[in-house]
Write a protein that holds these residues in place. Sequence first.
Motif, PDB file in Angstrom:
ATOM      1  N   ALA A  13       0.831  -1.209   0.000  1.00  0.00           N
ATOM      2  CA  ALA A  13       0.000   0.000   0.000  1.00  0.00           C
ATOM      3  C   ALA A  13       0.864   1.256   0.000  1.00  0.00           C
ATOM      4  N   ALA A  14       1.944   1.244   0.771  1.00  0.00           N
ATOM      5  CA  ALA A  14       2.833   2.415   0.827  1.00  0.00           C
ATOM      6  C   ALA A  14       3.484   2.678  -0.519  1.00  0.00           C
ATOM      7  N   TRP A  15       3.905   1.625  -1.221  1.00  0.00           N
ATOM      8  CA  TRP A  15       4.470   1.798  -2.565  1.00  0.00           C
ATOM      9  C   TRP A  15       3.437   2.379  -3.516  1.00  0.00           C
ATOM     10  N   GLN A  16       2.176   2.050  -3.280  1.00  0.00           N
ATOM     11  CA  GLN A  16       1.094   2.523  -4.152  1.00  0.00           C
ATOM     12  C   GLN A  16       0.550   3.888  -3.708  1.00  0.00           C
ATOM     13  N   LEU A  17       1.314   4.569  -2.859  1.00  0.00           N
ATOM     14  CA  LEU A  17       1.057   5.960  -2.449  1.00  0.00           C
ATOM     15  C   LEU A  17      -0.096   6.108  -1.468  1.00  0.00           C
ATOM     16  N   VAL A  41      10.643   5.817   5.937  1.00  0.00           N
ATOM     17  CA  VAL A  41      10.048   4.483   5.965  1.00  0.00           C
ATOM     18  C   VAL A  41      10.697   3.618   4.883  1.00  0.00           C
ATOM     19  N   TYR A  42      11.123   2.413   5.290  1.00  0.00           N
ATOM     20  CA  TYR A  42      11.805   1.488   4.387  1.00  0.00           C
ATOM     21  C   TYR A  42      11.099   0.135   4.390  1.00  0.00           C
ATOM     22  N   ALA A  50       9.120   6.193   1.654  1.00  0.00           N
ATOM     23  CA  ALA A  50       8.546   7.532   1.815  1.00  0.00           C
ATOM     24  C   ALA A  50       8.970   8.135   3.152  1.00  0.00           C
ATOM     25  N   TYR A  51       8.697   9.431   3.290  1.00  0.00           N
ATOM     26  CA  TYR A  51       8.805  10.111   4.574  1.00  0.00           C
ATOM     27  C   TYR A  51       7.410  10.218   5.170  1.00  0.00           C
ATOM     28  N   GLY A  52       7.324  10.187   6.496  1.00  0.00           N
ATOM     29  CA  GLY A  52       6.029  10.303   7.144  1.00  0.00           C
ATOM     30  C   GLY A  52       6.145  10.805   8.564  1.00  0.00           C
ATOM     31  N   LEU A  65       3.930  11.369   3.868  1.00  0.00           N
ATOM     32  CA  LEU A  65       3.878  12.722   3.333  1.00  0.00           C
ATOM     33  C   LEU A  65       4.484  12.855   1.945  1.00  0.00           C
ATOM     34  N   GLU A  66       5.620  12.186   1.739  1.00  0.00           N
ATOM     35  CA  GLU A  66       6.442  12.475   0.557  1.00  0.00           C
ATOM     36  C   GLU A  66       7.175  11.218   0.122  1.00  0.00           C
ATOM     37  N   TRP A  67       7.055  10.886  -1.177  1.00  0.00           N
ATOM     38  CA  TRP A  67       7.659   9.675  -1.704  1.00  0.00           C
ATOM     39  C   TRP A  67       8.961   9.936  -2.470  1.00  0.00           C
TER      40      TRP A  67
END
Length: 394
Positions: A13-17, A41-42, A50-52, A65-67
């Motif tokens: 889900a994170a990879w898919q934004l 986040v890794y 991404a950053y969160g 927040l930002e990928w």
Amino acid sequence: MSKIILNKGKDKAAWQLHPWVFSGAINKKIGTIKNGDVVSVYNSDDEFIAYGIYNNTSRVAVRLLEWNPTHTIDENWWRLRVQKAVQNRAHLLHANNDSVRLIFAEADFLPGLIADKYADFISIQVHAAGIENVKSIIVDELVKLLSPQGIYERSDLKSREHEGLPDTNGLLWGETPPEFVDIVENGIHYKVNIIDGQKSGFYCDQRENRFLTAQYVKDKRVLDCFCYSGGFTLNAFRGEAAEVVSVDSSALAIETLKSNIVHNGFDASKHRAVQSDVNKYLRTLGEQVEKFDVIVLDPPKYAPSRSALDKASRAYKDLNRRGLMLLESGGLLATFSCSGAMNIDTFKQVIAWAALDAGKEIQFIRQFSQPEDHPVRASFPEGEYLKGLLVRVL
């Protein structure tokens, strides 16, 4: 920057934004992390995603927040996000409409933040711990962009409990709003109570739906349920309804509605305001065999989560059954759900069941949704919460 490593297979889900990382997806934390801190986040292979913003008290442990790894989450990043959100809505502000949702949380890459413009005042709500850390930056940027008279915070939200945050209300900048702020929506004036009103003061998400529903009311008898300060009622009078009955359980809402009718110069003799529980009042109307030409049902959120959906469906069905019973052939029901857990297909099925129980044959003739200042990110369908149907009784 501290790191969050996700469990293997929990990164899709994170990879898919998608902007939410749930606590169960986290494998380990590297570094000292305080609630509200920005983290990187890794995945389990140590690849950057991404950053969160992190919060260990929330089920949503990281709000992404930002990928782009080359971007830095600094003061300028926050200011640019606020600028973009405001710029995207600039065309919605004009002589006939001076109120708009400026920032819609995840939809604007500002998770946990709501900002609404009401004439010369801005009302904000903070749902997430990370936004608390940059609140002063956001307020300063809103002042630079819009030069409001005042910015007031209405963060008295149940969601803050899950973030480990106390309620907080109060002035953040400029002048305290008066008891009632005069706004204009679709050319209609409303008195909005920012300090003590529901949500941030007003429901601007129904702007378009109020206008559309009013196209069907000329010379009709209208029942507006859960009327609050009179959005559908006032638009019905603008649409030349013959009579409007407005129902709400809140005494403040009813008094504000009455004031709004006078404020707009509408004929108060064609209006009846009723302070009552809506379901109880609908039962009374049924017993009295009263009939209406157009009925609006705009209830509060019945399903705050998916686990509440079955119970909420029964409540929606019963409410709409009672409404449909008050309509003759050709009558119209404008019915809404602001429960994000209920999608439009489920809502249609619930209304169909309600019609069956009411002994009515119906048609769906229009679908309603939230307006463009409440956008839905493709990667975050949960942001689509408001849906409605215009139903014709055959």
